[in-house]
Design a protein around this motif. Structure first.
Motif, PDB file in Angstrom:
ATOM      1  N   TYR A   1      15.383  14.789  57.770  1.00 45.12           N
ATOM      2  CA  TYR A   1      16.835  14.858  57.972  1.00 45.12           C
ATOM      3  C   TYR A   1      17.277  16.300  58.191  1.00 45.12           C
ATOM      4  O   TYR A   1      16.805  17.229  57.544  1.00 45.12           O
ATOM      5  CB  TYR A   1      17.569  14.269  56.765  1.00 45.12           C
ATOM      6  N   VAL A   2      18.208  16.483  59.139  1.00 46.47           N
ATOM      7  CA  VAL A   2      18.801  17.788  59.415  1.00 46.47           C
ATOM      8  C   VAL A   2      20.306  17.636  59.254  1.00 46.47           C
ATOM      9  O   VAL A   2      20.926  16.786  59.904  1.00 46.47           O
ATOM     10  CB  VAL A   2      18.474  18.265  60.857  1.00 46.47           C
ATOM     11  N   ASN A   3      20.883  18.437  58.372  1.00 47.34           N
ATOM     12  CA  ASN A   3      22.326  18.402  58.171  1.00 47.34           C
ATOM     13  C   ASN A   3      23.017  18.750  59.482  1.00 47.34           C
ATOM     14  O   ASN A   3      22.690  19.747  60.122  1.00 47.34           O
ATOM     15  CB  ASN A   3      22.708  19.395  57.066  1.00 47.34           C
ATOM     16  N   GLU A   4      23.961  17.913  59.891  1.00 52.45           N
ATOM     17  CA  GLU A   4      24.633  18.087  61.181  1.00 52.45           C
ATOM     18  C   GLU A   4      25.327  19.439  61.289  1.00 52.45           C
ATOM     19  O   GLU A   4      25.319  20.073  62.345  1.00 52.45           O
ATOM     20  CB  GLU A   4      25.638  16.959  61.395  1.00 52.45           C
ATOM     21  N   LYS A   5      25.925  19.908  60.194  1.00 47.47           N
ATOM     22  CA  LYS A   5      26.613  21.198  60.230  1.00 47.47           C
ATOM     23  C   LYS A   5      25.629  22.346  60.416  1.00 47.47           C
ATOM     24  O   LYS A   5      25.900  23.295  61.132  1.00 47.47           O
ATOM     25  CB  LYS A   5      27.440  21.392  58.957  1.00 47.47           C
ATOM     26  N   ILE A   6      24.474  22.221  59.778  1.00 46.18           N
ATOM     27  CA  ILE A   6      23.439  23.245  59.945  1.00 46.18           C
ATOM     28  C   ILE A   6      22.912  23.198  61.383  1.00 46.18           C
ATOM     29  O   ILE A   6      22.739  24.233  62.026  1.00 46.18           O
ATOM     30  CB  ILE A   6      22.289  23.048  58.927  1.00 46.18           C
ATOM     31  N   ALA A   7      22.709  21.989  61.871  1.00 55.04           N
ATOM     32  CA  ALA A   7      22.207  21.817  63.241  1.00 55.04           C
ATOM     33  C   ALA A   7      23.179  22.415  64.268  1.00 55.04           C
ATOM     34  O   ALA A   7      22.753  22.959  65.280  1.00 55.04           O
ATOM     35  CB  ALA A   7      21.954  20.345  63.548  1.00 55.04           C
ATOM     36  N   ALA A   8      24.472  22.311  63.972  1.00 57.31           N
ATOM     37  CA  ALA A   8      25.481  22.831  64.900  1.00 57.31           C
ATOM     38  C   ALA A   8      25.713  24.328  64.689  1.00 57.31           C
ATOM     39  O   ALA A   8      26.515  24.932  65.394  1.00 57.31           O
ATOM     40  CB  ALA A   8      26.795  22.065  64.712  1.00 57.31           C
TER      41      ALA A   8
END
Length: 189
Positions: free
Chosen positions: A178-185
């Protein structure tokens, strides 16, 4: 399902597609696909006979023999019913041209290239391009077992929107990936 159940509908055409996979004792896979079309009304054929409602307009099958790695090693295509009888079924042998293709590597484009327009049958080609996902579904349990302890990302991740690494599905079922969406963005430092 209907957009508006208060509006009456008249059935016209039905298409049924069935797909099955079988693991053979020799380790090869047989992927079978069939397509059945029929009309909800009688209609005259060019030869003067009547095609009766509910009788097959198209009834075709294709079976691919596939290695565990995904390479097509043999093909059998058959038309039990077709609008132009022997003219339609004359293309059966051409589908041996699938031999050597890999279901998981550019298969759909290769089918389009080899069997487009007059080089193939529209219906058979539409049917056969559905088989890669049937194969993937067939392999999922064994691949998941093999990959569980390998440290490799599960093959199905990033394959659709529900399995995006930022998805709550991945967070729940594949938390290691899993990759946190905020971190990914890039919104969290």
């Amino acid at each position: 399902m209907s957009f508006d159940s208060s509006v009456r509908r008249k059935p016209i055409h039905t298409r049924k597609i069935e797909m099955n996979s079988f693991l053979r004792e020799d380790g090869l896979w047989e992927l079978e696909a069939s397509l059945l079309d029929y009309k909800a009304y009688d209609f005259p054929k060019r030869n003067g006979s009547i095609k009766v409602a509910g009788s097959p307009v198209h009834n075709m099958k294709i079976c691919l023999l596939v290695t565990e790695g995904g390479e097509v090693s043999d093909v059998c295509a058959r038309y039990d019913d077709a609008p132009y009888d022997q003219i339609c079924s004359a293309i059966e042998a051409a589908y041996k041209g699938l031999v050597g293709l890999h279901l998981l590597r550019n298969f759909r484009n290769a089918v389009k290239d080899r069997f487009s327009r007059t080089s193939g049958c529209t219906h058979m080609s539409e049917l056969v391009v559905l088989l890669p996902t049937v194969f993937i579904q067939s392999l999922s349990a064994s691949r998941n077992r093999k990959e569980a302890n390998s440290g490799k990302k599960p093959f199905q991740l990033e394959g659709c929107h529900a399995l995006a690494l930022t998805s709550p599905v991945v967070k729940e079922f594949y938390p290691d990936w899993y990759v946190n969406e905020k971190i990914a963005a890039g919104k969290i430092n």
